[in-house]
Design a protein around this motif. Structure first.
Motif, PDB file in Angstrom:
ATOM      1  N   UNK A 133     -38.184 -43.516  14.614  1.00  0.00           N
ATOM      2  CA  UNK A 133     -38.268 -43.817  15.610  1.00  0.00           C
ATOM      3  C   UNK A 133     -37.577 -42.667  17.212  1.00  0.00           C
ATOM      4  N   UNK A 134     -36.835 -42.013  16.804  1.00  0.00           N
ATOM      5  CA  UNK A 134     -36.355 -41.513  17.644  1.00  0.00           C
ATOM      6  C   UNK A 134     -36.803 -39.499  17.768  1.00  0.00           C
ATOM      7  N   UNK A 135     -37.722 -39.605  16.965  1.00  0.00           N
ATOM      8  CA  UNK A 135     -38.364 -37.639  16.950  1.00  0.00           C
ATOM      9  C   UNK A 135     -38.532 -37.266  18.282  1.00  0.00           C
ATOM     10  N   UNK A 136     -38.975 -37.833  19.354  1.00  0.00           N
ATOM     11  CA  UNK A 136     -39.030 -37.555  20.215  1.00  0.00           C
ATOM     12  C   UNK A 136     -38.128 -36.857  20.727  1.00  0.00           C
ATOM     13  N   UNK A 137     -36.955 -37.724  21.175  1.00  0.00           N
ATOM     14  CA  UNK A 137     -36.185 -37.510  20.939  1.00  0.00           C
ATOM     15  C   UNK A 137     -35.359 -36.353  20.826  1.00  0.00           C
ATOM     16  N   UNK A 138     -35.108 -36.076  19.627  1.00  0.00           N
ATOM     17  CA  UNK A 138     -34.679 -35.176  18.409  1.00  0.00           C
ATOM     18  C   UNK A 138     -35.988 -34.501  19.206  1.00  0.00           C
ATOM     19  N   UNK A 139     -37.243 -33.948  19.187  1.00  0.00           N
ATOM     20  CA  UNK A 139     -37.141 -32.810  19.510  1.00  0.00           C
ATOM     21  C   UNK A 139     -37.066 -32.558  21.436  1.00  0.00           C
ATOM     22  N   UNK A 140     -37.095 -33.052  21.906  1.00  0.00           N
ATOM     23  CA  UNK A 140     -37.210 -32.719  23.375  1.00  0.00           C
ATOM     24  C   UNK A 140     -35.410 -32.025  23.570  1.00  0.00           C
ATOM     25  N   UNK A 141     -34.564 -32.160  22.030  1.00  0.00           N
ATOM     26  CA  UNK A 141     -33.101 -31.422  21.785  1.00  0.00           C
ATOM     27  C   UNK A 141     -33.041 -29.720  21.568  1.00  0.00           C
ATOM     28  N   UNK A 142     -34.831 -30.223  21.148  1.00  0.00           N
ATOM     29  CA  UNK A 142     -34.932 -28.947  19.622  1.00  0.00           C
ATOM     30  C   UNK A 142     -34.205 -28.610  18.585  1.00  0.00           C
ATOM     31  N   UNK A 143     -34.126 -29.935  18.129  1.00  0.00           N
ATOM     32  CA  UNK A 143     -33.012 -29.358  16.622  1.00  0.00           C
ATOM     33  C   UNK A 143     -34.138 -29.639  15.967  1.00  0.00           C
ATOM     34  N   UNK A 144     -33.399 -28.955  14.683  1.00  0.00           N
ATOM     35  CA  UNK A 144     -34.352 -28.539  13.409  1.00  0.00           C
ATOM     36  C   UNK A 144     -33.919 -29.658  12.312  1.00  0.00           C
ATOM     37  N   UNK A 145     -34.155 -30.531  12.156  1.00  0.00           N
ATOM     38  CA  UNK A 145     -33.943 -31.071  11.054  1.00  0.00           C
ATOM     39  C   UNK A 145     -34.938 -30.903   9.644  1.00  0.00           C
ATOM     40  N   UNK A 146     -33.661 -30.649   8.945  1.00  0.00           N
ATOM     41  CA  UNK A 146     -33.341 -30.169   7.256  1.00  0.00           C
ATOM     42  C   UNK A 146     -33.607 -31.422   6.390  1.00  0.00           C
ATOM     43  N   UNK A 147     -34.095 -31.847   5.552  1.00  0.00           N
ATOM     44  CA  UNK A 147     -33.350 -32.344   4.110  1.00  0.00           C
ATOM     45  C   UNK A 147     -33.341 -31.570   3.104  1.00  0.00           C
ATOM     46  N   UNK A 148     -32.254 -32.296   2.201  1.00  0.00           N
ATOM     47  CA  UNK A 148     -31.524 -30.810   1.333  1.00  0.00           C
ATOM     48  C   UNK A 148     -31.786 -32.213   0.086  1.00  0.00           C
ATOM     49  N   UNK A 149     -31.953 -31.823  -0.823  1.00  0.00           N
ATOM     50  CA  UNK A 149     -31.762 -32.410  -2.465  1.00  0.00           C
ATOM     51  C   UNK A 149     -31.833 -31.470  -3.666  1.00  0.00           C
ATOM     52  N   UNK A 150     -31.803 -31.845  -4.910  1.00  0.00           N
ATOM     53  CA  UNK A 150     -32.210 -30.852  -5.856  1.00  0.00           C
ATOM     54  C   UNK A 150     -33.279 -31.180  -6.345  1.00  0.00           C
ATOM     55  N   UNK A 151     -34.381 -31.992  -5.759  1.00  0.00           N
ATOM     56  CA  UNK A 151     -35.619 -31.672  -6.780  1.00  0.00           C
ATOM     57  C   UNK A 151     -36.890 -31.965  -5.007  1.00  0.00           C
ATOM     58  N   UNK A 152     -38.313 -31.783  -5.479  1.00  0.00           N
ATOM     59  CA  UNK A 152     -38.682 -31.870  -4.649  1.00  0.00           C
ATOM     60  C   UNK A 152     -39.317 -32.880  -3.594  1.00  0.00           C
ATOM     61  N   UNK A 153     -38.915 -34.621  -4.660  1.00  0.00           N
ATOM     62  CA  UNK A 153     -38.750 -35.466  -3.666  1.00  0.00           C
ATOM     63  C   UNK A 153     -40.411 -35.420  -2.827  1.00  0.00           C
ATOM     64  N   UNK A 154     -41.199 -34.805  -3.342  1.00  0.00           N
ATOM     65  CA  UNK A 154     -42.283 -35.492  -2.834  1.00  0.00           C
ATOM     66  C   UNK A 154     -43.116 -36.907  -1.724  1.00  0.00           C
ATOM     67  N   UNK A 155     -41.692 -38.113  -2.960  1.00  0.00           N
ATOM     68  CA  UNK A 155     -42.354 -39.145  -1.861  1.00  0.00           C
ATOM     69  C   UNK A 155     -41.575 -39.111  -0.967  1.00  0.00           C
ATOM     70  N   UNK A 156     -40.719 -38.290  -0.258  1.00  0.00           N
ATOM     71  CA  UNK A 156     -39.934 -38.503   0.548  1.00  0.00           C
ATOM     72  C   UNK A 156     -40.394 -37.658   1.738  1.00  0.00           C
ATOM     73  N   UNK A 157     -41.564 -36.608   1.466  1.00  0.00           N
ATOM     74  CA  UNK A 157     -42.318 -36.216   2.442  1.00  0.00           C
ATOM     75  C   UNK A 157     -43.243 -36.106   2.639  1.00  0.00           C
ATOM     76  N   UNK A 158     -44.197 -36.827   2.175  1.00  0.00           N
ATOM     77  CA  UNK A 158     -45.083 -37.574   2.251  1.00  0.00           C
ATOM     78  C   UNK A 158     -44.744 -38.876   3.498  1.00  0.00           C
ATOM     79  N   UNK A 159     -43.717 -39.565   2.883  1.00  0.00           N
ATOM     80  CA  UNK A 159     -43.739 -40.679   4.558  1.00  0.00           C
ATOM     81  C   UNK A 159     -42.865 -39.572   5.209  1.00  0.00           C
ATOM     82  N   UNK A 160     -42.312 -38.340   5.157  1.00  0.00           N
ATOM     83  CA  UNK A 160     -41.718 -37.735   6.674  1.00  0.00           C
ATOM     84  C   UNK A 160     -43.061 -37.093   7.463  1.00  0.00           C
ATOM     85  N   UNK A 161     -44.574 -36.979   6.515  1.00  0.00           N
ATOM     86  CA  UNK A 161     -45.667 -36.915   7.176  1.00  0.00           C
ATOM     87  C   UNK A 161     -46.151 -38.170   8.003  1.00  0.00           C
TER      88      UNK A 161
END
Length: 285
Positions: free
Chosen positions: A172-200
């Motif tokens: 919902x805030x991806x536009x505002x985050x993008x305008x601020x030039x911020x990189x968003x990094x999701x970190x966990x112990x496994x590849x979390x394919x579900x999270x990656x697919x949802x993010x896409x």
């Protein structure tokens, strides 16, 4: 002790479901309203667990008053039913007690993350050099983040519904985050394919880093040993996990914000990220 907590969170919804089914069957077969007491205690707790899994809210505070009220009403109902019967039903009290103890254990023991206040990174410090892996298995260093602000999201895994919901909030805030030039990094112990697919699917500009041995989590003192619900190891998840934590750094790698969740039912909101980023780097309007 950690594995007992993991066993609790894994078994409590199953026990609540079994109690609800049997209490309903007893109410129908005996035709006595005493069994509504165990149902009132256990059913809302079960509903809350299902709601969290399906909706994955970043916080469930608005549902807790209903659950607690239902638990107290159920206890009173069981007591009134016992007083009205010449032959009290001890099983109804056992079911009611199990529901109350399970609810109290989840709210007061499992969800809170008890840590020393001084543990972990703090604003004003320089983020230490950390090594992760990308989705292809290549090494990536935290030093690669310098040159732009970044939001580091240490999350427990794709089994955690609150972590998954955070992706929806970020969308919902991806536009505002993008305008601020911020990189968003999701970190966990496994590849979390579900999270990656949802993010896409949601269009979240997300980078995915893996901390396979939780080395970085240990270095930052974010480790939660044995915090994964029991049984998820069979699905490939590690028994150890992390305290849900958000770290925001500026373009120089200095830490500007840390939110190490004191209670795993709650997460930081993206609007907080925007305020911190605005204080670190002027937003592009």
């Amino acid at each position: 002790m950690k594995r007992i907590r993991a066993f609790l969170i894994a078994m409590h919804p199953l026990v609540a479901a079994a109690i609800c089914c049997h209490a309903f069957w007893m109410a129908v077969s005996q035709r006595h309203w005493i069994w509504l007491g165990p149902l009132l205690v256990n059913a809302p707790t079960l509903s809350l667990a299902v709601w969290l899994v399906r909706r994955g809210r970043s916080g469930c505070g608005s549902q807790l008053p209903v659950v607690l009220l239902s638990a107290w009403l159920g206890s009173a109902w069981t007591l009134l039913g016992t007083l009205s019967l010449d032959d009290p039903q001890p099983l109804a009290w056992i079911y009611t007690a199990i529901g109350l103890v399970g609810l109290a254990a989840c709210l007061l023991w499992y969800f809170p993350q008890y840590r020393e206040r001084g543990d972990g990174p703090r604003p004003g410090q320089r983020l230490p050099v950390l090594t992760f892996q990308d989705l292809r298995g290549n090494a990536v260093s935290s030093t690669s983040l310098r040159g732009a602000p970044a939001v580091l999201l240490f999350h427990r895994g794709d089994w955690c519904p609150k972590s998954v919901e955070l992706l929806r909030l970020l969308a919902r805030h991806r536009g505002a985050l993008g305008r601020r030039g911020a990189r968003i990094v999701l970190i966990s112990a496994d590849s979390d394919a579900r999270s990656c697919r949802m993010a896409d699917r949601l269009g979240v500009p997300l980078e995915r880093w893996i901390d396979p041995d939780l080395t970085a989590a240990r270095q930052l003192q974010l480790l939660d040993p044995g915090g994964t619900p029991l049984g998820l190891e069979l699905l490939g998840h590690q028994s150890d996990t992390v305290d849900p934590t958000v770290i925001i750094i500026d373009s120089l790698g200095d830490i500007r914000y840390v939110d190490k969740a004191g209670n795993s039912r709650y997460r930081s909101e993206p609007v907080t990220f925007l305020r911190v980023l605005d204080s670190a780097v002027p937003a592009s309007r």
